[in-house]
Design an enzyme around this catalytic site. Structure first.
Site, short mmCIF file in Angstrom:
data_model
loop_
_atom_site.label_atom_id
_atom_site.label_comp_id
_atom_site.label_asym_id
_atom_site.label_seq_id
_atom_site.Cartn_x
_atom_site.Cartn_y
_atom_site.Cartn_z
N ARG A 1 0.29 17.79 58.66
CA ARG A 1 1.16 17.03 59.56
C ARG A 1 0.46 15.73 59.97
O ARG A 1 1.07 14.67 60.07
CB ARG A 1 1.52 17.85 60.81
CG ARG A 1 2.17 17.02 61.90
CD ARG A 1 3.05 17.80 62.87
NE ARG A 1 2.46 19.01 63.37
CZ ARG A 1 1.44 19.08 64.24
NH1 ARG A 1 0.88 17.97 64.71
NH2 ARG A 1 0.97 20.24 64.64
N TYR B 1 24.76 1.76 60.15
CA TYR B 1 24.91 3.08 59.55
C TYR B 1 25.43 4.07 60.60
O TYR B 1 24.97 4.08 61.75
CB TYR B 1 23.54 3.52 59.01
CG TYR B 1 23.52 4.90 58.46
CD1 TYR B 1 24.27 5.23 57.34
CD2 TYR B 1 22.74 5.89 59.05
CE1 TYR B 1 24.26 6.51 56.83
CE2 TYR B 1 22.72 7.17 58.54
CZ TYR B 1 23.48 7.48 57.43
OH TYR B 1 23.47 8.74 56.93
N ASP C 1 16.42 -2.53 59.43
CA ASP C 1 16.71 -1.43 58.51
C ASP C 1 17.03 -2.08 57.16
O ASP C 1 18.09 -2.66 56.97
CB ASP C 1 17.91 -0.63 59.05
CG ASP C 1 18.25 0.57 58.17
OD1 ASP C 1 17.91 0.54 56.96
OD2 ASP C 1 18.88 1.51 58.66
N LYS D 1 17.55 6.38 49.53
CA LYS D 1 18.44 5.50 48.79
C LYS D 1 17.66 4.76 47.68
O LYS D 1 17.18 5.39 46.77
CB LYS D 1 19.13 4.53 49.76
CG LYS D 1 19.59 5.18 51.08
CD LYS D 1 20.86 5.99 50.95
CE LYS D 1 21.16 6.87 52.16
NZ LYS D 1 21.26 6.21 53.45
#
Ligand code: PLP
Length: 385
Positions: A46, A98, A170, A195
């Site tokens: 992590r 989005y 973004d 994407k």
């Protein structure tokens, strides 16, 4: 080195004496320590993992930042970034964003006492009016999705700097191959790496890249504290996908340019929106900050029924919510990716239910045009214009 070279010429396994030519997947949760008091470079995945570290260096390099961070999704990246904003402070979010970003800001971040304001960032005067000492973060997309509107990244950076606000862009739609907002003055770049960065629609991932070391330290701390970082296998897959980013984006964009022209010439299409058109309202601005129109086109079919019939009738363009993959996809954003955005807000941007978004892949241009042509003929038979 030029961008294309950076994509493939990097050390895939720093410090590994066996010199593998691709990055090994360190599929381990824990790393044994020298002793209870002497620690090695890694202890727990992590907090840090060698496979993810190679990916993160690549992310930073490609977007021109000092540090990159990889997350389990674009929304995990967004949640980590938003966690830097305290109750009583404000986030200004672009108007056409989005759907998942809208939902997260309105239904999660707001509940934690952060003020959320939506501003049309294509209008610099409106941002100037809205921004205040409370504004910690301005989060925008350019081009927006699905309306493909352009905001002035240099002017917004300047305004944010004067106000002590972080500008986060973004950059999912463009990818660092076509647009690098940090070079234009932005503080943070966010990607849904699901994407274009991945490009093969076979993983979920997100990224944040920044150029300030203090901000980088805060993001590193929060990625570890929140546990939002990307796992080793996905890190490997994303690294693999990113190597072909330039060739994919070039091929996709070339196809998109041709398809956009073809769509515009069709009588069945009411409007074709593509930033690559020289008469797109944001064209000059966009090409002053990016290297191409990108792989996404939006079209209007006139009625929601015709739009749905068109999406249904394509065979090579698969109906999926995502975009940026090397496979062509098609969607009705109004019902799909952007269903969370309230009607009033969509109306102000003429984001209508007849809008269809196409994400163009690397298939042959002729086959894609034939597919669209057949689909439009089918629409005409079912729903005459
Ligand atoms: C998909 C998307 C996101 C969210 O990313 P996930 O990887 O789906 O969590 C954020 N911003 C934009 C522009 C997107 O298209």
């Amino acid at each position: 080195m030029d961008f294309q070279t950076k994509l493939t010429q990097f050390d895939p396994a720093p410090g590994d004496p066996l010199r593998p030519t691709s990055t090994p997947i360190y599929q381990a949760a824990t790393f044994e320590q020298e002793s209870p008091t002497e620690f090695g470079r890694y202890d727990y995945s992590r907090s840090g993992n060698p496979t993810r570290d190679v990916l993160q260096s690549q992310l930073a390099l490609l977007d021109g930042g000092v540090s990159g961070f990889a997350f389990s999704s674009g929304m995990a990246a967004m949640a980590t970034l938003a966690s830097l904003v305290r109750p009583g402070e404000e986030i200004i979010v672009g108007f056409d964003i989005y759907g998942g970003t809208y939902r997260f800001m309105e239904r999660v971040v707001k509940e934690h006492g952060v003020l959320i304001r939506h501003v049309d960032t294509t209008r610099i005067d409106e941002v100037e009016m809205a921004i205040s000492p409370l504004t910690r973060l301005l989060l925008i997309e350019s081009p927006t999705n699905p309306m493909l509107e352009i905001s002035d990244l240099r002017a917004l950076s300047k305004l944010c700097r004067q106000n002590g606000t972080w500008l986060a862009v973004d950059n999912t739609l463009m990818s660092p191959y076509l647009q690098r907002p940090l070079e234009l003055g932005a503080d943070v770049v966010l990607h849904s790496a699901t994407k274009a960065l991945c490009g093969h629609a076979d993983l979920m991932a997100g990224a944040l890249i920044c150029k300030d070391t203090e901000l980088a330290d805060q993001l590193a701390f929060r990625s570890n504290a929140l546990g939002t970082a990307l796992g080793p296998f996905e890190s490997f897959l994303l690294l693999r996908g990113m190597k072909t980013l330039a060739v994919r984006m070039e091929a996709q964009q070339r196809n998109a340019e041709e398809l956009a022209r073809w769509l515009r010439s069709s009588d069945e299409i009411v409007q074709t929106i593509y930033p690559g058109f020289s008469d797109h309202p944001g064209h000059a601005l966009h090409f002053s900050q990016a290297d191409g129109g990108g792989p996404v086109i939006s079209v209007r079919l006139g009625t929601p029924e015709r739009a749905a019939a068109f999406v249904q009738a394509t065979r090579l363009f698969h109906t999926t919510v995502s975009f940026g993959s090397l496979c062509s996809t098609i969607s009705l954003p109004y019902n799909m990716s952007h269903a969370s955005i309230p009607e009033e807000q969509r109306q102000t941007k003429a984001f209508t239910p007849d809008l269809v978004r196409l994400s163009v892949g690397i298939e042959s241009t002729n086959d894609l045009i034939r597919d669209l042509s057949d689909a439009l003929n089918a629409v005409c038979r079912l729903q005459p214009c």
